[in-house]
Design an enzyme around this catalytic site. Sequence first.
Site, PDB file in Angstrom:
ATOM      1  N   CYS A 106      54.908  61.585 -20.089  1.00 47.17           N
ATOM      2  CA  CYS A 106      55.900  61.154 -18.979  1.00 47.17           C
ATOM      3  C   CYS A 106      57.303  61.726 -19.768  1.00 47.17           C
ATOM      4  O   CYS A 106      57.939  61.224 -20.586  1.00 47.17           O
ATOM      5  CB  CYS A 106      56.133  59.480 -18.675  1.00 47.17           C
ATOM      6  SG  CYS A 106      57.317  59.371 -17.504  1.00 47.17           S
ATOM      7  N   GLY A 207      48.725  71.018 -12.778  1.00 45.39           N
ATOM      8  CA  GLY A 207      49.726  71.809 -12.525  1.00 45.39           C
ATOM      9  C   GLY A 207      49.711  72.706 -11.522  1.00 45.39           C
ATOM     10  O   GLY A 207      48.991  73.640 -11.572  1.00 45.39           O
ATOM     11  N   ASP A 208      50.204  72.440 -10.352  1.00 50.53           N
ATOM     12  CA  ASP A 208      50.446  73.468  -9.322  1.00 50.53           C
ATOM     13  C   ASP A 208      49.008  74.039  -8.540  1.00 50.53           C
ATOM     14  O   ASP A 208      48.950  74.950  -8.141  1.00 50.53           O
ATOM     15  CB  ASP A 208      51.292  74.888  -9.932  1.00 50.53           C
ATOM     16  CG  ASP A 208      52.451  74.456 -10.191  1.00 50.53           C
ATOM     17  OD1 ASP A 208      53.007  73.558  -9.993  1.00 50.53           O
ATOM     18  OD2 ASP A 208      53.130  75.436 -10.983  1.00 50.53           O
TER      19      ASP A 208
HETATM   20  C1  LIG Z   1      55.639  61.164  -8.031  1.00 49.54           C
HETATM   21  C2  LIG Z   1      54.927  61.652  -9.218  1.00 49.54           C
HETATM   22  C3  LIG Z   1      54.448  60.476 -10.190  1.00 49.54           C
HETATM   23  C4  LIG Z   1      53.857  60.884 -11.457  1.00 49.54           C
HETATM   24  N1  LIG Z   1      53.510  60.225 -12.154  1.00 49.54           N
HETATM   25  C5  LIG Z   1      52.762  60.222 -13.112  1.00 49.54           C
HETATM   26  C6  LIG Z   1      52.346  59.214 -14.236  1.00 49.54           C
HETATM   27  O1  LIG Z   1      52.498  58.107 -13.883  1.00 49.54           O
HETATM   28  N2  LIG Z   1      51.320  59.622 -15.031  1.00 49.54           N
HETATM   29  C7  LIG Z   1      51.123  60.908 -15.478  1.00 49.54           C
HETATM   30  O2  LIG Z   1      50.483  61.198 -16.398  1.00 49.54           O
HETATM   31  N3  LIG Z   1      51.688  62.002 -14.685  1.00 49.54           N
HETATM   32  C8  LIG Z   1      52.502  61.488 -13.626  1.00 49.54           C
HETATM   33  N4  LIG Z   1      52.797  62.665 -12.991  1.00 49.54           N
HETATM   34  C9  LIG Z   1      52.637  63.873 -13.066  1.00 49.54           C
HETATM   35  C10 LIG Z   1      51.361  64.615 -12.274  1.00 49.54           C
HETATM   36  O3  LIG Z   1      49.958  63.953 -12.590  1.00 49.54           O
HETATM   37  C11 LIG Z   1      50.820  65.901 -12.495  1.00 49.54           C
HETATM   38  O4  LIG Z   1      50.809  66.255 -13.722  1.00 49.54           O
HETATM   39  C12 LIG Z   1      52.135  66.861 -12.188  1.00 49.54           C
HETATM   40  O5  LIG Z   1      52.785  66.463 -10.945  1.00 49.54           O
HETATM   41  C13 LIG Z   1      51.706  68.177 -11.962  1.00 49.54           C
HETATM   42  O6  LIG Z   1      50.825  68.436 -11.015  1.00 49.54           O
HETATM   43  P1  LIG Z   1      50.901  69.029  -9.350  1.00 49.54           P
HETATM   44  O7  LIG Z   1      51.633  70.351  -9.620  1.00 49.54           O
HETATM   45  O8  LIG Z   1      49.436  68.989  -8.774  1.00 49.54           O
HETATM   46  O9  LIG Z   1      51.727  67.934  -8.688  1.00 49.54           O
HETATM   47  C14 LIG Z   1      53.614  62.196 -11.656  1.00 49.54           C
HETATM   48  C15 LIG Z   1      54.123  63.174 -10.770  1.00 49.54           C
HETATM   49  C16 LIG Z   1      54.682  62.980  -9.817  1.00 49.54           C
HETATM   50  C17 LIG Z   1      55.009  64.174  -8.625  1.00 49.54           C
END
Ligand SMILES: Cc1cc2nc3c(=O)[nH]c(=O)nc-3n(C[C@H](O)[C@H](O)[C@H](O)COP(=O)(O)O)c2cc1C
Length: 352
Positions: A106, A207-208
């Site tokens: 985070c 990611g993505d």
């Molecule tokens: C609104 C939001 C909240 C998130 N909260 C967390 C979280 O609580 N714990 C965590 O490990 N990652 C958190 N992430 C990261 C996501 O789990 C993920 O690793 C990141 O968004 C990349 O993936 P994506 O491109 O599919 O969105 C959060 C992402 C978003 C967009």
Amino acid sequence: MPVNLQQPWSIGGVEVPTRIVLAPMAGVSIQAFRRQGRRFGAGLVCSEMVSAAGIEHRNERTFGYLRVAADEHPLAIQIFGADPPAMAARMVEAAGADIVDMNFGCPVRKVTKTGAGAHLMEDPALACRVMEAVAGAVDVPVTVKMRRGVANGSRACLELGPQLVGAGAAALTLHPRSAQQMYTGEADHAVTAELVERVGVPVIASGDITSRTQALAVLEQTGAAAVMVARGAQGNPWALREIAEGEAFRPAREEVAAELVVFIREAVRELGEQRAVGFLKKFYGWYLGHGRFPKPFKQELVQLRTTEEVVTRLFAAAPGAAPIVERLEAELPTAEDEVLLDALPISVYGGG
Ligand SMILES: Cc1cc2nc3c(=O)[nH]c(=O)nc-3n(C[C@H](O)[C@H](O)[C@H](O)COP(=O)(O)O)c2cc1C
């Protein structure tokens, strides 16, 4: 050879039925979101990050995050904390988590300033102590979710990952952006591929990833055991189905409205009407976008004061949704099947 997304795999002794993991997202991954994710093909779902200190102090709202329903398993509950959160991990295990996931990624200052989240990527000795303490405290597998490091271009995860495995991590999730990057730029899955080379436990690539093509490409490029989907699943469980089953799927309006109604009702049951009203607003745009409903309709919904009114408007806009809602609700296990911590204050689930 293309990877089979429907092939089961394991984290420690926990079998995961598909290679699609629904991501932890703060302010999003409530139980309703996780149950829906399982229905649409996620093999593993994860709670949003929960404060270890909040759990240990039996903070009422934090405890609300620890609801576990019968149809969520396998479920990971994610905790964050730098004071080795052994007791919180035990409580999470008692609540029914199949996996305890540690948040080492985070980037938000509120979390990093306490020494938790991405801060741990810069303090490998502390990170390993935290890992060892948690792995020693519970019988379920303990996993870690990381970023690539704190500074742009950092490769800290490649050093830290093997050390965490040595300290007991049963799997690693990597979101290969730096903490500094937040969500800008692109996830660099070349780093994920390097991490896979260096550790003997399953790696989950985050990611993505929003489509089946991307999921297959990332799995092939990296050798990761599974892909994680976060933003792509917001208001769009159909993306999970597309990734799992291969067919691009454009849901009919009735189905979109029905899923949203079920989600609204579940959120109210979980959070209570007052909190649910604010929580749900972002979901209206997510569900109704993608060209599914005209833009003014979303504007109209966010103005309404109660979720009942929103549901009424959705049924009026898509009358065919009602029988779908009935079917979906009949299939959901009832609240009695839920495992809740013994000490959970009754008021938390006052909504039923
Ligand atoms: C609104 C939001 C909240 C998130 N909260 C967390 C979280 O609580 N714990 C965590 O490990 N990652 C958190 N992430 C990261 C996501 O789990 C993920 O690793 C990141 O968004 C990349 O993936 P994506 O491109 O599919 O969105 C959060 C992402 C978003 C967009």
